[in-house]
Design a protein around this motif. Sequence first.
Motif, PDB file in Angstrom:
ATOM      1  N   VAL A 451      37.071  18.031  -3.647  1.00 31.72           N
ATOM      2  CA  VAL A 451      36.835  17.564  -4.221  1.00 31.72           C
ATOM      3  C   VAL A 451      35.359  17.340  -4.382  1.00 31.72           C
ATOM      4  CG1 VAL A 451      35.997  14.976  -4.162  1.00 31.72           C
ATOM      5  CG2 VAL A 451      38.277  15.181  -3.382  1.00 31.72           C
ATOM      6  N   THR A 452      34.658  18.047  -5.705  1.00 26.20           N
ATOM      7  CA  THR A 452      32.934  18.894  -5.319  1.00 26.20           C
ATOM      8  C   THR A 452      31.678  16.909  -6.399  1.00 26.20           C
ATOM      9  OG1 THR A 452      33.215  20.654  -5.488  1.00 26.20           O
ATOM     10  CG2 THR A 452      31.430  19.707  -7.121  1.00 26.20           C
ATOM     11  N   VAL A 453      31.153  16.630  -5.514  1.00 24.01           N
ATOM     12  CA  VAL A 453      30.535  15.721  -5.695  1.00 24.01           C
ATOM     13  C   VAL A 453      28.967  16.277  -5.912  1.00 24.01           C
ATOM     14  CG1 VAL A 453      28.999  13.402  -5.269  1.00 24.01           C
ATOM     15  CG2 VAL A 453      31.392  14.080  -4.398  1.00 24.01           C
ATOM     16  N   ILE A 454      28.617  15.458  -7.661  1.00 25.00           N
ATOM     17  CA  ILE A 454      27.691  16.460  -8.440  1.00 25.00           C
ATOM     18  C   ILE A 454      26.617  15.405  -8.433  1.00 25.00           C
ATOM     19  CG2 ILE A 454      26.983  17.223 -10.541  1.00 25.00           C
ATOM     20  CD1 ILE A 454      29.571  18.922 -10.867  1.00 25.00           C
ATOM     21  N   PHE A 455      25.610  15.271  -8.065  1.00 25.60           N
ATOM     22  CA  PHE A 455      24.236  14.553  -7.935  1.00 25.60           C
ATOM     23  C   PHE A 455      23.663  15.343  -9.655  1.00 25.60           C
ATOM     24  CE2 PHE A 455      25.975  14.010  -3.482  1.00 25.60           C
ATOM     25  CZ  PHE A 455      25.746  12.397  -3.176  1.00 25.60           C
ATOM     26  N   ASN A 456      23.301  14.417 -10.236  1.00 29.55           N
ATOM     27  CA  ASN A 456      22.960  14.379 -11.943  1.00 29.55           C
ATOM     28  C   ASN A 456      21.616  13.680 -11.700  1.00 29.55           C
ATOM     29  OD1 ASN A 456      22.197  15.364 -14.228  1.00 29.55           O
ATOM     30  ND2 ASN A 456      24.149  14.254 -15.384  1.00 29.55           N
ATOM     31  N   ASP A 457      20.303  14.950 -10.805  1.00 28.44           N
ATOM     32  CA  ASP A 457      19.180  13.901 -12.140  1.00 28.44           C
ATOM     33  C   ASP A 457      18.574  14.540 -13.046  1.00 28.44           C
ATOM     34  OD1 ASP A 457      18.283  16.396 -11.065  1.00 28.44           O
ATOM     35  OD2 ASP A 457      17.061  15.488  -9.032  1.00 28.44           O
ATOM     36  N   GLY A 458      19.126  15.640 -13.393  1.00 30.52           N
ATOM     37  CA  GLY A 458      18.514  16.671 -14.882  1.00 30.52           C
ATOM     38  C   GLY A 458      17.015  16.997 -14.936  1.00 30.52           C
ATOM     39  N   ARG A 459      17.667  17.664 -13.156  1.00 31.51           N
ATOM     40  CA  ARG A 459      16.128  18.705 -13.084  1.00 31.51           C
ATOM     41  C   ARG A 459      16.236  19.789 -11.975  1.00 31.51           C
ATOM     42  NH1 ARG A 459      13.915  13.566 -10.968  1.00 31.51           N
ATOM     43  NH2 ARG A 459      13.976  12.945 -13.395  1.00 31.51           N
ATOM     44  N   PHE A 460      15.678  20.553 -11.913  1.00 26.48           N
ATOM     45  CA  PHE A 460      16.171  21.694 -10.929  1.00 26.48           C
ATOM     46  C   PHE A 460      14.584  20.418  -9.804  1.00 26.48           C
ATOM     47  CE2 PHE A 460      17.099  25.269 -13.052  1.00 26.48           C
ATOM     48  CZ  PHE A 460      17.721  25.532 -12.562  1.00 26.48           C
ATOM     49  N   THR A 461      15.265  19.640  -9.135  1.00 26.76           N
ATOM     50  CA  THR A 461      14.479  18.970  -8.580  1.00 26.76           C
ATOM     51  C   THR A 461      12.727  19.345  -7.214  1.00 26.76           C
ATOM     52  OG1 THR A 461      16.524  17.128  -8.892  1.00 26.76           O
ATOM     53  CG2 THR A 461      14.603  16.905  -7.312  1.00 26.76           C
ATOM     54  N   ASN A 462      13.203  20.287  -6.841  1.00 23.51           N
ATOM     55  CA  ASN A 462      12.893  20.619  -5.568  1.00 23.51           C
ATOM     56  C   ASN A 462      11.692  21.481  -6.239  1.00 23.51           C
ATOM     57  OD1 ASN A 462      13.587  20.638  -3.311  1.00 23.51           O
ATOM     58  ND2 ASN A 462      14.543  22.509  -3.039  1.00 23.51           N
ATOM     59  N   VAL A 463      11.950  22.482  -7.087  1.00 23.36           N
ATOM     60  CA  VAL A 463      11.034  22.928  -8.641  1.00 23.36           C
ATOM     61  C   VAL A 463      10.191  22.097  -8.989  1.00 23.36           C
ATOM     62  CG1 VAL A 463      10.730  24.703 -10.012  1.00 23.36           C
ATOM     63  CG2 VAL A 463      12.330  25.298  -8.460  1.00 23.36           C
ATOM     64  N   GLN A 464      11.061  20.864  -9.601  1.00 27.25           N
ATOM     65  CA  GLN A 464       9.824  19.764 -10.367  1.00 27.25           C
ATOM     66  C   GLN A 464       9.067  18.590  -9.508  1.00 27.25           C
ATOM     67  OE1 GLN A 464      10.817  16.120 -12.823  1.00 27.25           O
ATOM     68  NE2 GLN A 464      11.213  18.931 -13.905  1.00 27.25           N
ATOM     69  N   ARG A 465       9.481  18.912  -8.847  1.00 24.49           N
ATOM     70  CA  ARG A 465       8.193  18.366  -7.206  1.00 24.49           C
ATOM     71  C   ARG A 465       6.933  19.302  -6.723  1.00 24.49           C
ATOM     72  NH1 ARG A 465      11.648  16.863  -3.585  1.00 24.49           N
ATOM     73  NH2 ARG A 465      12.448  14.882  -3.835  1.00 24.49           N
ATOM     74  N   GLN A 466       7.725  20.352  -6.634  1.00 25.61           N
ATOM     75  CA  GLN A 466       6.800  20.840  -6.395  1.00 25.61           C
ATOM     76  C   GLN A 466       5.499  21.607  -7.406  1.00 25.61           C
ATOM     77  OE1 GLN A 466       9.109  23.284  -2.655  1.00 25.61           O
ATOM     78  NE2 GLN A 466       7.764  24.859  -4.290  1.00 25.61           N
ATOM     79  N   GLN A 467       6.044  21.440  -8.948  1.00 28.22           N
ATOM     80  CA  GLN A 467       4.965  21.345 -10.004  1.00 28.22           C
ATOM     81  C   GLN A 467       3.858  20.215  -9.810  1.00 28.22           C
ATOM     82  OE1 GLN A 467       8.185  22.244 -12.722  1.00 28.22           O
ATOM     83  NE2 GLN A 467       7.978  24.603 -12.737  1.00 28.22           N
ATOM     84  N   LYS A 468       4.427  18.916  -9.931  1.00 29.74           N
ATOM     85  CA  LYS A 468       3.816  17.807 -10.322  1.00 29.74           C
ATOM     86  C   LYS A 468       2.980  18.198  -8.352  1.00 29.74           C
ATOM     87  CE  LYS A 468       7.101  15.204 -12.611  1.00 29.74           C
ATOM     88  NZ  LYS A 468       8.254  14.599 -12.563  1.00 29.74           N
ATOM     89  N   GLU A 469       2.940  18.265  -7.594  1.00 29.24           N
ATOM     90  CA  GLU A 469       2.321  17.921  -5.793  1.00 29.24           C
ATOM     91  C   GLU A 469       1.304  19.072  -6.587  1.00 29.24           C
ATOM     92  OE1 GLU A 469       4.685  18.028  -3.412  1.00 29.24           O
ATOM     93  OE2 GLU A 469       6.167  16.165  -2.886  1.00 29.24           O
ATOM     94  N   TRP A 470       1.678  20.486  -6.755  1.00 30.64           N
ATOM     95  CA  TRP A 470       0.977  21.634  -6.539  1.00 30.64           C
ATOM     96  C   TRP A 470       0.008  22.192  -7.843  1.00 30.64           C
ATOM     97  CZ3 TRP A 470       4.275  26.098  -3.791  1.00 30.64           C
ATOM     98  CH2 TRP A 470       4.854  25.096  -2.999  1.00 30.64           C
ATOM     99  N   PHE A 471      -0.011  21.700  -8.803  1.00 33.42           N
ATOM    100  CA  PHE A 471       0.026  22.357 -10.628  1.00 33.42           C
ATOM    101  C   PHE A 471      -0.940  20.530 -11.018  1.00 33.42           C
ATOM    102  CE2 PHE A 471       2.796  24.959  -8.520  1.00 33.42           C
ATOM    103  CZ  PHE A 471       1.852  26.498  -8.777  1.00 33.42           C
ATOM    104  N   ASP A 472      -1.014  20.016 -10.669  1.00 33.60           N
ATOM    105  CA  ASP A 472      -1.967  18.746 -10.919  1.00 33.60           C
ATOM    106  C   ASP A 472      -0.659  18.188 -12.033  1.00 33.60           C
ATOM    107  OD1 ASP A 472      -4.191  18.602  -9.716  1.00 33.60           O
ATOM    108  OD2 ASP A 472      -5.000  20.123 -10.883  1.00 33.60           O
ATOM    109  N   GLY A 473       0.348  17.519 -11.937  1.00 31.85           N
ATOM    110  CA  GLY A 473       1.412  17.257 -12.526  1.00 31.85           C
ATOM    111  C   GLY A 473       2.470  17.982 -13.731  1.00 31.85           C
ATOM    112  N   ARG A 474       1.921  19.426 -13.861  1.00 31.73           N
ATOM    113  CA  ARG A 474       2.303  20.405 -14.762  1.00 31.73           C
ATOM    114  C   ARG A 474       3.607  20.512 -14.394  1.00 31.73           C
ATOM    115  NH1 ARG A 474      -3.470  22.238 -14.308  1.00 31.73           N
ATOM    116  NH2 ARG A 474      -1.976  24.007 -12.922  1.00 31.73           N
ATOM    117  N   VAL A 475       4.489  20.758 -15.600  1.00 35.87           N
ATOM    118  CA  VAL A 475       5.821  21.055 -15.606  1.00 35.87           C
ATOM    119  C   VAL A 475       6.681  21.725 -16.533  1.00 35.87           C
ATOM    120  CG1 VAL A 475       8.046  19.407 -15.125  1.00 35.87           C
ATOM    121  CG2 VAL A 475       6.673  18.233 -14.274  1.00 35.87           C
ATOM    122  N   ILE A 476       6.510  22.723 -16.333  1.00 33.01           N
ATOM    123  CA  ILE A 476       7.615  23.704 -16.795  1.00 33.01           C
ATOM    124  C   ILE A 476       8.943  23.968 -16.107  1.00 33.01           C
ATOM    125  CG2 ILE A 476       6.974  25.559 -15.281  1.00 33.01           C
ATOM    126  CD1 ILE A 476       6.241  26.679 -18.427  1.00 33.01           C
TER     127      ILE A 476
END
Length: 547
Positions: A451-476
């Motif tokens: 049984v696999t539970v997939i938490f789907n938020d449509g993003r690489f969450t760690n990467v996007q969080r760090q992009q927003k925090e470290w690079f003035d909200g720039r997301v790529i």
Amino acid sequence: MTKMTGAQAIVKSLRVNGVDTVFALPGGQLDFLFDAMYQEGDNIRLIHTRHEQGVAYMAYGYAKSTGKVGAYAVVPGPGLLNSAGALCTAWANYAPVLCISGQIPSTGIGKGYGDLHEIDDQLGMISHITKWAARIDHPTLAPEYVGEAFRQMSTGSPRPVEIEMAMDIMALEAEVELLPAQAAPVLPPLDEEQVQAAVELLRGAKKPLIYIGSGALEAGDEILRLAERLQAPVVAFRSAKGVVSSEHYLSANFPMGHRLWGEADVVLAIGTRLHWPLVMWGKDEDMSLIRVDIDPAQVTRICEPELGVVGDAARFAGALAQRLEHEGHQAASREQELSALKARVDAEIRDKVGPQMAYLDVIREELPRDGIFVDEVTQVGFVSWYGFPVYQPRQHISAGYQGTLGYGYATALGVMAGNMDKRVIQVSGDGGFMFNVQELSTAVQYQLPLVTVIFNDGRFTNVQRQQKEWFDGRVICSDLHNPDFVQLAESFGAAGYRANDPESLRAAIRQAFEQNGPAIIEVQIEEFFPAPWPFLMMPQNRKAVCK
């Protein structure tokens, strides 16, 4: 002496050494190996996958959850390289994984002719991520080399090994003498002076602490006996969770361990790299460190301990407990103090990462006590390292310090294959799951009821969080386009369910357990989960730091 091919000599030597399951993916250089396994009939359970990464991760999951050798076979060159991420994970987590690789024809090795799947110095390349690697150049050598592979995996620290054989040698027939199974390793003898020195340090400690790693997986009874005698809390991070049950008041999770580390005067570290405490939390002259490890290199890694012991975890911990019992030493109970600390830490965890804990609580309540949980490099997975209780060793499988995103699904299938009498739940993010999504085919073909539970938020969450925090909200490159995971599961022939909160996840898990095959549960997450890092990247709390 019996006439057999090189491939048959390998397979029969595997059987002599107790292997009954092989994860494998066929290809030209392995044709004779697969035919040899076919001829073994029911003596070998062969599970083939859709990618070499999947084969190797399944072998890793099988090994970590059972303690037995996880064997896999791949073609040379790109096939072997595709499996390298899993070998790195097995190396980092002390897993006895046996890689069996094909090779180009023996007449072409090292010649640079451009044979199919040829890479320069394959053996040298793979030796950097294995404990031992060797090429078998004649069928008569197969029993010896397979035996040596098992000796390497069972002596000292268990780590992955590789053997390879050229395709023409696999086909070659010769008179081969099979050898007996590799004998159990001889453990290092106890040094009674070291036992006494450790006892004196621990007996005089006011705030003793035991910190354990995967080298302590088979030493649970002895460690608990020692911990109760000393009233020393036992800290486990990932691999060693469950060596002392999370329900016991002496069991401490990682953030609780951080609090205890700051006041400990003697730390007994058993079978652990001790990396995060020594590098991040620090060690100073007010702490005496005793390190026990079967691997001499680990004993002095990062910093020199006050007492370093090369030895078996169970034997040494048992000797300490016996000596303390003989001397009549029994520390006053710390149950009230430690239970209160555990409750405070748990409340803080729930205050800061409550959304993840709500899902983990449901998974823990629905997973039987003997069930196995497999994490991923994802938000719920991170919190599980300190927030998910387990009751026995090998009930929480992790990628360890390699942090190999996408390892989880294929690894959990290997866990399931090795534990068909248990329930297994694996958690993934939408990003990591897609690394090995093709293994849904394997799960259905072999009816592995994971049984696999997939938490789907449509993003690489760690990467996007760090992009927003470290690079003035720039997301790529951190937003994801995903399939409908329920429909995807159903298209493979697996069961698919949806959930959108912890209670609907509970209902989905119960439905998944009621059917017999693999199941996917998609949980749609609209907002970022809270960051899990406050309970992982904790500050220095000693005067100095070892580096």
